[in-house]
Design a protein around this motif. Sequence first.
Motif, PDB file in Angstrom:
ATOM      1  N   LEU A 161     -40.679 -15.506  15.900  1.00 50.48           N
ATOM      2  CA  LEU A 161     -41.056 -14.679  14.751  1.00 50.48           C
ATOM      3  C   LEU A 161     -40.070 -13.521  14.621  1.00 50.48           C
ATOM      4  O   LEU A 161     -39.875 -12.750  15.568  1.00 50.48           O
ATOM      5  N   TYR A 162     -39.432 -13.432  13.474  1.00 50.69           N
ATOM      6  CA  TYR A 162     -38.484 -12.343  13.215  1.00 50.69           C
ATOM      7  C   TYR A 162     -39.138 -11.307  12.308  1.00 50.69           C
ATOM      8  O   TYR A 162     -40.025 -11.633  11.508  1.00 50.69           O
ATOM      9  N   LEU A 163     -38.680 -10.059  12.439  1.00 46.37           N
ATOM     10  CA  LEU A 163     -39.227  -8.979  11.618  1.00 46.37           C
ATOM     11  C   LEU A 163     -38.234  -8.578  10.545  1.00 46.37           C
ATOM     12  O   LEU A 163     -37.023  -8.620  10.767  1.00 46.37           O
ATOM     13  N   GLU A 164     -38.759  -8.188   9.391  1.00 46.37           N
ATOM     14  CA  GLU A 164     -37.897  -7.659   8.337  1.00 46.37           C
ATOM     15  C   GLU A 164     -37.631  -6.210   8.681  1.00 46.37           C
ATOM     16  O   GLU A 164     -38.343  -5.306   8.246  1.00 46.37           O
ATOM     17  N   ARG A 200     -47.350  -8.399  26.422  1.00 46.23           N
ATOM     18  CA  ARG A 200     -47.724  -9.300  25.345  1.00 46.23           C
ATOM     19  C   ARG A 200     -46.466  -9.942  24.768  1.00 46.23           C
ATOM     20  O   ARG A 200     -45.452  -9.267  24.596  1.00 46.23           O
ATOM     21  N   VAL A 214     -49.818 -15.240  19.817  1.00 47.16           N
ATOM     22  CA  VAL A 214     -49.816 -14.083  20.713  1.00 47.16           C
ATOM     23  C   VAL A 214     -50.337 -14.547  22.059  1.00 47.16           C
ATOM     24  O   VAL A 214     -51.365 -15.201  22.122  1.00 47.16           O
TER      25      VAL A 214
ATOM     26  N   PHE B 510     -54.843  -9.808  17.742  1.00 46.17           N
ATOM     27  CA  PHE B 510     -53.478 -10.166  17.392  1.00 46.17           C
ATOM     28  C   PHE B 510     -52.731  -8.915  16.905  1.00 46.17           C
ATOM     29  O   PHE B 510     -53.342  -7.987  16.399  1.00 46.17           O
ATOM     30  N   SER B 511     -51.427  -8.951  17.040  1.00 46.82           N
ATOM     31  CA  SER B 511     -50.618  -7.793  16.651  1.00 46.82           C
ATOM     32  C   SER B 511     -50.272  -7.807  15.172  1.00 46.82           C
ATOM     33  O   SER B 511     -49.630  -6.894  14.691  1.00 46.82           O
ATOM     34  N   PHE B 512     -50.643  -8.877  14.486  1.00 47.31           N
ATOM     35  CA  PHE B 512     -50.340  -8.914  13.058  1.00 47.31           C
ATOM     36  C   PHE B 512     -51.627  -8.790  12.260  1.00 47.31           C
ATOM     37  O   PHE B 512     -52.713  -9.033  12.769  1.00 47.31           O
ATOM     38  N   ILE B 533     -44.489  -3.294   8.721  1.00 48.30           N
ATOM     39  CA  ILE B 533     -43.251  -4.074   8.815  1.00 48.30           C
ATOM     40  C   ILE B 533     -43.617  -5.543   8.651  1.00 48.30           C
ATOM     41  O   ILE B 533     -44.527  -6.047   9.304  1.00 48.30           O
ATOM     42  N   ARG B 534     -42.873  -6.227   7.777  1.00 48.97           N
ATOM     43  CA  ARG B 534     -43.235  -7.615   7.483  1.00 48.97           C
ATOM     44  C   ARG B 534     -42.633  -8.568   8.510  1.00 48.97           C
ATOM     45  O   ARG B 534     -41.525  -8.352   9.007  1.00 48.97           O
ATOM     46  N   VAL B 535     -43.389  -9.606   8.806  1.00 48.63           N
ATOM     47  CA  VAL B 535     -42.854 -10.704   9.598  1.00 48.63           C
ATOM     48  C   VAL B 535     -42.058 -11.582   8.629  1.00 48.63           C
ATOM     49  O   VAL B 535     -42.549 -11.919   7.548  1.00 48.63           O
ATOM     50  N   ALA B 536     -40.831 -11.929   9.010  1.00 51.21           N
ATOM     51  CA  ALA B 536     -39.977 -12.668   8.077  1.00 51.21           C
ATOM     52  C   ALA B 536     -40.448 -14.102   7.897  1.00 51.21           C
ATOM     53  O   ALA B 536     -40.337 -14.664   6.811  1.00 51.21           O
ATOM     54  N   ASN B 537     -40.977 -14.696   8.945  1.00 49.15           N
ATOM     55  CA  ASN B 537     -41.305 -16.127   8.891  1.00 49.15           C
ATOM     56  C   ASN B 537     -42.687 -16.407   9.473  1.00 49.15           C
ATOM     57  O   ASN B 537     -42.831 -17.162  10.431  1.00 49.15           O
ATOM     58  N   PRO B 538     -43.709 -15.774   8.880  1.00 54.64           N
ATOM     59  CA  PRO B 538     -45.049 -15.991   9.443  1.00 54.64           C
ATOM     60  C   PRO B 538     -45.540 -17.410   9.157  1.00 54.64           C
ATOM     61  O   PRO B 538     -45.132 -18.018   8.183  1.00 54.64           O
ATOM     62  N   LEU B 539     -46.403 -17.899  10.039  1.00 57.33           N
ATOM     63  CA  LEU B 539     -46.980 -19.219   9.809  1.00 57.33           C
ATOM     64  C   LEU B 539     -48.123 -19.145   8.806  1.00 57.33           C
ATOM     65  O   LEU B 539     -48.399 -20.096   8.098  1.00 57.33           O
ATOM     66  N   ARG B 540     -48.811 -18.023   8.802  1.00 57.89           N
ATOM     67  CA  ARG B 540     -49.950 -17.866   7.895  1.00 57.89           C
ATOM     68  C   ARG B 540     -49.894 -16.456   7.323  1.00 57.89           C
ATOM     69  O   ARG B 540     -49.341 -15.554   7.950  1.00 57.89           O
ATOM     70  N   GLU B 543     -50.802 -13.494   9.326  1.00 56.71           N
ATOM     71  CA  GLU B 543     -49.856 -13.025  10.333  1.00 56.71           C
ATOM     72  C   GLU B 543     -48.615 -12.451   9.669  1.00 56.71           C
ATOM     73  O   GLU B 543     -47.548 -12.434  10.243  1.00 56.71           O
ATOM     74  N   MET B 546     -46.953  -6.616  10.572  1.00 55.25           N
ATOM     75  CA  MET B 546     -47.280  -6.057  11.887  1.00 55.25           C
ATOM     76  C   MET B 546     -48.333  -4.965  11.697  1.00 55.25           C
ATOM     77  O   MET B 546     -48.252  -4.159  10.765  1.00 55.25           O
ATOM     78  N   ARG B 547     -49.291  -4.901  12.595  1.00 51.66           N
ATOM     79  CA  ARG B 547     -50.374  -3.947  12.413  1.00 51.66           C
ATOM     80  C   ARG B 547     -49.849  -2.512  12.535  1.00 51.66           C
ATOM     81  O   ARG B 547     -48.995  -2.212  13.378  1.00 51.66           O
TER      82      ARG B 547
END
Lengths: 335, 796
Positions: A161-164, A200, A214, B510-512, B533-540, B543, B546-547
């Motif tokens: 998982l990468y972050l923007e 984690r 996670v 979960f952290s998202f 902050i957005r996850v670039a490639n979330p599965l759902r 997610e 980021m929280r």
Amino acid sequence: MEVKETLARLRTEAPAKIAAVESIEELDELALQVVGRNSPIAAGRRSLGQIPPEERRDLGRAINDVAKELEAIIEARRAELASVEAAAALADDAVDITLPGRVPRRGTTHLVQQVMDEVVDIFVAMGYTVATGPEAETEFYNFTALNFPPAHPTRLESDTLYLEYGDDPEGVLLRTHTSPMQARYMEQHEPPVYLVVPGRVFRRDQVDATHSPVFHQIEGLAVDTDVTFGDLKGALDHFAREFLGTGIETKFIPHHFPFTEPSAEMHVYANGRWMELLGCGMVNPAVFEAVGYDPDAVTGFAFGMGADRLAMVRHGITDLRHLFDPDQRILEQYR
Amino acid sequence: MKFTLDWLGEFIDLPTTDPDEIAEALESLGHEVESWERINHRFDGVVIGRVLEVGAHPNADKVRVTKVDVGDEVLDIICGAWNFEAGAVVPVAKPGAVLQGDFEISQRKIRGITSNGMICSESELEVGEDEAGIMVLDADYPDASGRLGEDFATLLPENDVVFDVTITPNRPDCMSVYGLARELAAFYEIPLEPVGLEIDGGAASTSVTIEDTTACSRFVGREVTGLTVGPSPHRIRARLVAAGVRPINNVVDASNYAMIEFGHPTHAFDVDRLGKTVVVRRAADGETITTLDEVERALLPTDIVVADAERPVAIAGVMGGADTEVTDDTTGVFIEAAYWDPASTLLTSKRLGLRSEASARFERGMDPEFCRRAADRVAQILVETAGGTVAGVADEYPAPPDPVVIDLFMSEITRLLGIELDPAEARSLLERLGFLVEGSDPLVVTVPSRRPDVHRPADLIEEIARLHGFENIPARLRFGTGVGLGHRESRIRALRSVLVGAGYHEILGFSFIGSSDLDALQLADDDPARVGIRVANPLRDEEGVMRTTLLPGLLKAASANVAKRVEDVRLFEIGKVFLPGDGELPDQPDRLGFIAAGGSPARWDGPGRPSDVFDATGLWDRIAESMRLENVTVAATQRPPFHPGRAAEIRREGDVIGHVGEIHPSVAATHGLEGRVIAGELSLAPLIEERATWQFSPPSSYPPQVFDLAFEVESHVPAGAILAAIDDASEGLVEGRRVFDVYEGDPIPEGRKSIAVNLTVRAPDRTLSDDDVAPIRRAIVDAVETKTGATLRGVV
């Protein structure tokens, strides 16, 4: 003569009356009649003045004797009645002892946290230091510093998982293991290093019985002038015995991780079969070079284990999803 | 990777046929066997039969009635397939046979006629994929007709077993039957059949030029002519199916078969659809190719292509083009076997999102020395299965790389493994794996070209260790020089036990969060928690972000419990939130969050008590006192997602460190929560900061003076102000103060309230007389009146 007869009769009759009394209140009333102001004893004493002095002494003694005797009987009866009344009061105070008590409510530490604490403690007892690191991590520390080749499949967006965040679309990611702390810690500290890192970690996985995006790992690293594969086996065998019981069987089989060479998996025999417990190996010289250690001067071993998996293996949990379920009925089991 | 034991047996003569033993050997070499399965058990009750007669069914026109000779009897069987006639030799499942999916064959009536079994197709027997018709044995098994009534299984390799092995990404040389045979040969010290092929055949009709030798160090093109495209023989199809590959036609099958056998991917072009001048080059900007999957793909100069004079015909190492694909009419092929650079293959396959079995292998690194034999193996198979003739070959290999040579000192082995090996022993271990070894100390080791993973001494030591056996390296327990748990971890554990002691259960959220989760909190526009902050490639979508706060996870957790009718929910979490920062990485501060819903239910000994805001502030007090926090203040605050009149801001030395209170009823309702829900979120760092060691203070042994004071004050004045004034005036003599009554209403005038406090005053060194207490009492009253505008109501 009349007084003496009265006393004699009193002495004979009073004890039965005293014994027949059923309460302290009645006893007090009776006592007035037997030895109190209205009693033959009081009357007898009052009459002493009217009798001849030569008889007075004998009569006075006789009256006192009877009075003492009866008073003693009354007091004995009083004590008896007091204890009966006390017992009756306690009997009235009795409860149904099977009604639920007032239990001070207690919460629980999450099972996976308990496992991490326990594993950390085992290594702390072996002379390790505890450290933790960032969960959002740079590509460099997660992969490159750990000798992952540019083409390693784990780097793919399908796995990580990468972050923007920042300019490089693949610059910041959610760490896929606790191993980046190996590199971070070695950069900041001179050898020797004996390190354990709970934390984690993240993978791009759908939630199912054995996967979760996670999860939790415990990383270990030992670097010194003369650390060998034998030391790796010794430390992890010891860990397995401490964590799973002294009778546990282990075996090490070859595996591959970019940051260790040779690499191995430790398997344990549990629940009737061999199962993988953790990955480990001797620190790859390329990692030492990346953090500025001289691979000719030091050797080391590293290991990483899944805390969630350890919890599942030890406590008979067959579905990983239970560990992330906030259902309090589950959490209450984590006593 | 999947393959059959029978296939393995073509290259080595294993000392055992016990699949468990073989699996154990593979595992000790580092090749994990996921599973193994005997395949012949599928055929119990299936025998070889010959169709004697085929006739129409009187009551059905989609099926036919047959008489089948199964050796000892002739069975009437009704069959729905039409691809055979009388005389065909076929597999017959007799009544009682159990086929895949627990399908038991029995005698049954079909439209009035009894069928005594089933004539089987390949897919019904799981030996192939052909479902269109029944499996006709004559062509592939010429001797079958002489064995009527014998078990069908006798036609197949005896006791065949399918292994499913996971190959670690560092070992591309083991992604083949032959590669694993080589490993097992080394393990058992048994001979390995040499690959041995290299066919001559003159120059190819097609010329090959490599323009980019970095991306392609070798390119072999082997031509096979005069072939007929059709199905592969059953033996090949069965092995492919067992390996999890779908048979297509004899040309594609030959390429796949050779890849599983020896590892190296090849690609067959229709030689008549391919131009005569093949070039390996970078794609031009704007160039496109339609790949085998019928998708048109735009190419970039970072992509390497195989092209003829006109157009790209394949994306190097990834996928061929549709234009030059082999069809049913193909009679000649040009078989490509090349060495494609791992990095550039990965770049392209990743960019296009096109990962094939071939690209996965090139990405890991194939053996450039093997290209010629890989192409020739396909040619050889085509000769056998498609009636082809091997024709010319083009082999461009401009600069064969120098082999890797490593000096391995014996002391290095000891340093890493902790064992002393004899040089001869180390040498023998390496030689068994195909390394060339000279010298004794150092051993001068030449690495085979198929091993891109070996380039330094540690890599050779791994080879030695794995063949020597990890179990033969003795364990040693050593103790480190570390400093243990450390302050931070100890303090976090202490904090956790405070929450646990207060009845709270820890959760691991979960952290998202989902992007809508923050909206559900009804946060203020300027709340920093709004910007995740957005996850670039979330599965759902859940997610996707980021929280920025622990509260969404806690609210959902509480809600899930309430939905399950759990009473008195109390949960907490310690974890990171993620906020934009100035550095290379996001700020990732740790937080403590908690939530409670429901409160204690009624019991036999008293009524229940729903949670309210004072449970939240009380929990905070417990935390502050347990963690020995000083200089902390609690003040009313209006801050979503909290109730505007029932929330507190907690400050430590002036800095806000968190909030506790009741969740806003509408936020709670959004989460499906009714009644008062209490929650809090606090920065972890100030809670676990290192504290100065506390100092003991002996309790006074003198009697106290205890008295009550009731103040009347304007309603808006907080009780905290009165308590603070008392503390300020106490001169260290007030041992305890307890608010025991708060009252508004008659006889207190409108807009005012009464607050009554019970005070315990005690001196450390003497008994306080009434005369001593009077000035203290007066000082307290003065202070409260002055600072809060209160008036003393008198002793209650």
